[in-house]
Structure formats: structure tokens, C-alpha cells
Design a protein around this motif. Structure first.
Motif, PDB file in Angstrom:
ATOM      1  N   VAL A 112      -2.007  -1.155  -3.394  1.00  0.00           N
ATOM      2  CA  VAL A 112      -3.024  -1.762  -2.539  1.00  0.00           C
ATOM      3  C   VAL A 112      -2.449  -1.996  -1.151  1.00  0.00           C
ATOM      4  CG1 VAL A 112      -2.436  -4.087  -3.327  1.00  0.00           C
ATOM      5  CG2 VAL A 112      -4.684  -3.660  -2.311  1.00  0.00           C
ATOM      6  N   THR A 114      -2.168  -4.245   1.554  1.00  0.00           N
ATOM      7  CA  THR A 114      -2.379  -5.686   1.712  1.00  0.00           C
ATOM      8  C   THR A 114      -2.986  -6.039   3.066  1.00  0.00           C
ATOM      9  OG1 THR A 114      -0.085  -5.946   2.466  1.00  0.00           O
ATOM     10  CG2 THR A 114      -0.521  -6.262   0.117  1.00  0.00           C
ATOM     11  N   CYS A 128      -6.858  -5.248   2.201  1.00  0.00           N
ATOM     12  CA  CYS A 128      -7.462  -5.926   1.055  1.00  0.00           C
ATOM     13  C   CYS A 128      -8.081  -7.264   1.470  1.00  0.00           C
ATOM     14  CB  CYS A 128      -6.419  -6.150  -0.033  1.00  0.00           C
ATOM     15  SG  CYS A 128      -7.074  -6.972  -1.509  1.00  0.00           S
ATOM     16  N   GLU A 148      -9.348  -9.317  -0.900  1.00  0.00           N
ATOM     17  CA  GLU A 148      -9.240 -10.143  -2.110  1.00  0.00           C
ATOM     18  C   GLU A 148     -10.628 -10.513  -2.655  1.00  0.00           C
ATOM     19  OE1 GLU A 148      -6.694 -13.412  -1.153  1.00  0.00           O
ATOM     20  OE2 GLU A 148      -4.916 -12.155  -0.860  1.00  0.00           O
ATOM     21  N   CYS A 162     -13.726   0.003  -4.124  1.00  0.00           N
ATOM     22  CA  CYS A 162     -13.139  -0.885  -3.107  1.00  0.00           C
ATOM     23  C   CYS A 162     -13.939  -0.790  -1.808  1.00  0.00           C
ATOM     24  CB  CYS A 162     -11.682  -0.514  -2.842  1.00  0.00           C
ATOM     25  SG  CYS A 162     -10.921  -1.575  -1.581  1.00  0.00           S
ATOM     26  N   ALA A 165      -8.952  -0.106   0.337  1.00  0.00           N
ATOM     27  CA  ALA A 165      -7.583  -0.640   0.354  1.00  0.00           C
ATOM     28  C   ALA A 165      -6.731  -0.129  -0.792  1.00  0.00           C
ATOM     29  CB  ALA A 165      -7.637  -2.172   0.308  1.00  0.00           C
TER      30      ALA A 165
END
Length: 260
Positions: free
Chosen positions: A190, A192, A195, A197, A236, A240
């Protein structure tokens, strides 16, 4: 009873269509395999197996499920199989037929649907163009409408299968390599920085292989359950997730009923 498995949604769409037409129960294989796989069929209940093709074979999870499957009264119940694929299916149904025979279940009719491509885990593979995606969906919808009466009225001896030019090589040789070396969650990573979350990837994974959720960075469990269906990658919303370097700069696809 419709036993189904779906990653990016193609097969779920097809199984749901059949369910609406027949009124048969839908059983998610990814959930059912965790419990007691013993079933008793109602009078005249059909047995259906709906799943995507993985490496010109039935998915590993489907084959494991069948190994543990115990249908108490399969005799006299119409059984069919329907698989979805981005291109062709090779000997997928022959492999399924042999697996089911060991359990005393005979396939009466079998069908395949060519759907938009979702496997992008090899360098030369990508999603379809928007136009090709549209064409595949339109043809699949037409074919599914044609297949459904055969299922509804339990008509035996009907097959419509896109086996391709080299079915044995694809399923036995390339499919063996795919199963032994390409079904793994190890390449997933992933970004970061991208992302957000949101937890989408963990929520769409059919086998619960991703540890995560809203407010959490996803982590793959590396527990041997991954199907490499790439559902996490495709769903996604910020692109990501990557499957090593093999998905870099590639497109995303999942079945969106609002685009039908």
C-alpha cells in the motif's frame, strides 16, 4: 441452492440474476467454507455452482469447498455450473466436473460468460477499454438471459462454454503454474502517501485476508487464504494498492450495477 464465489462482482451479478429468476438460495462459498458444509436439499431444488475462472481453473477456494461438501440427497436434483472469465475458460468445467463426481454430483448443464477483465497480475494484462467493457457486459447480459430458462426449467445436456484454442495447455500447464506460484498475497503493498484509511479493501476481500478498517492502514495477513482476485486493488478509491510492480499504471475494474 446457488453456491457462489465472487471477487470483483462479475459472478455475484450473474448469481443474483439467477437467484431472482429461480428463487433459489444463495450461499457464499467464502463464508460457508468456515462452517459445516452439509446440506439437505428441498424437493426439486437445483444445485448451482457460480464462480470466476482463476488461471483457467476453478478457484482454489471453490475446489477446497467441494472437497468438504456433503449434500445429503443430491440424486435427482438438477445441477448446473456457470463461470465468468475475462477471455476463455479452458478446461475449467471438466476439472469441476471431476471434483463433483467424487462427491456423487453430476453436472447436467454448464455455461460461461465473458465479462470485463479484472486480472492484472501479469505484465501483459490490463483491464479492458471502456468500450470493450461495455460490449462485454451487454453480451453477457443477453447470454445470461438466454441461459436462465435452461436453469429455471432444469434442462439437461446444454453447454455454452468459451474454452479457447488451447484448453488443455492453458488449464493444465499454465493453470498449474498460476496455482502454484501466482496465488499469493506477498506482492501486495500500500502506498501510505495515498491511502486514506477508508477500510474499503478489507471490506471487499472475500476471504478476510486484509487486517484493517476505517482509520487503519491495511495489512495482509499472509495466512494462505488469499485468492489473488485483486478485489482490494480494484476497489481502492485512491489507487493506493499495488500488486508488486505488476499493476503499476494499470486500470481498475469492479462490477458496478449502476453502470449496467
Amino acid at each position: 441452492m446457488i453456491f457462489y464465489l465472487s471477487g470483483t462482482g462479475n459472478t455475484h451479478w450473474a448469481a443474483s440474476y439467477i437467484c431472482d429468476a429461480t428463487g433459489d438460495r444463495m450461499v457464499n462459498i467464502a463464508d460457508a467454507i468456515k462452517g459445516n458444509n452439509t446440506y439437505t436439499l428441498d424437493k426439486d431444488e437445483r444445485i448451482g455452482f457460480c464462480f470466476p475462472v482463476h488461471g483457467w481453473r476453478p478457484p482454489v477456494l471453490v475446489r477446497r469447498f467441494i472437497e468438504d461438501l456433503n449434500i445429503v440427497n443430491p440424486d435427482g436434483h438438477f445441477c448446473y455450473a456457470l463461470c465468468t472469465a475475462g477471455d476463455n475458460i479452458g478446461e475449467t468445467i471438466d476439472i469441476l466436473r471431476a471434483d463433483l463426481k467424487k462427491k456423487g454430483i453430476k453436472i447436467d448443464s454448464a455455461f460461461s460468460l465473458i465479462m470485463p477483465e479484472s486480472y492484472v497480475g501479469l505484465p501483459f494484462m490490463d483491464v479492458d477499454t471502456p468500450e470493450k467493457e461495455r460490449q462485454k457486459k451487454e453480451l453477457a447480459a443477453k447470454e445470461l438471459e438466454e441461459y436462465t430458462p435452461y436453469i429455471l426449467y432444469r434442462r439437461s445436456g446444454f453447454e455454452h462454454l468459451d474454452i479457447g484454442r488451447w484448453p488443455r495447455i492453458n488449464s493444465r500447464v499454465i493453470g498449474g503454474f498460476f496455482t502454484n506460484f501466482l496465488i499469493t498475497d506477498k506482492p501486495f503493498r500500500v502506498d501510505t502517501r495515498r491511502c486514506i484509511e477508508c477500510g474499503t479493501c478489507a471490506g471487499v476481500c472475500p476471504v478476510g485476508d486484509i487486517k484493517g478498517g476505517k482509520g487503519l492502514m491495511p495489512e495482509w495477513r499472509h495466512n494462505g487464504l488469499c485468492l489473488t482476485c485483486l478485489s482490494c486493488y480494484h476497489h481502492c478509491p485512491v489507487h493506493a494498492i499495488e500488486f508488486g510492480d505488476r499493476t503499476k499504471n494499470k486500470g481498475q475494474y469492479y462490477f458496478d450495477k449502476n453502470k449496467q
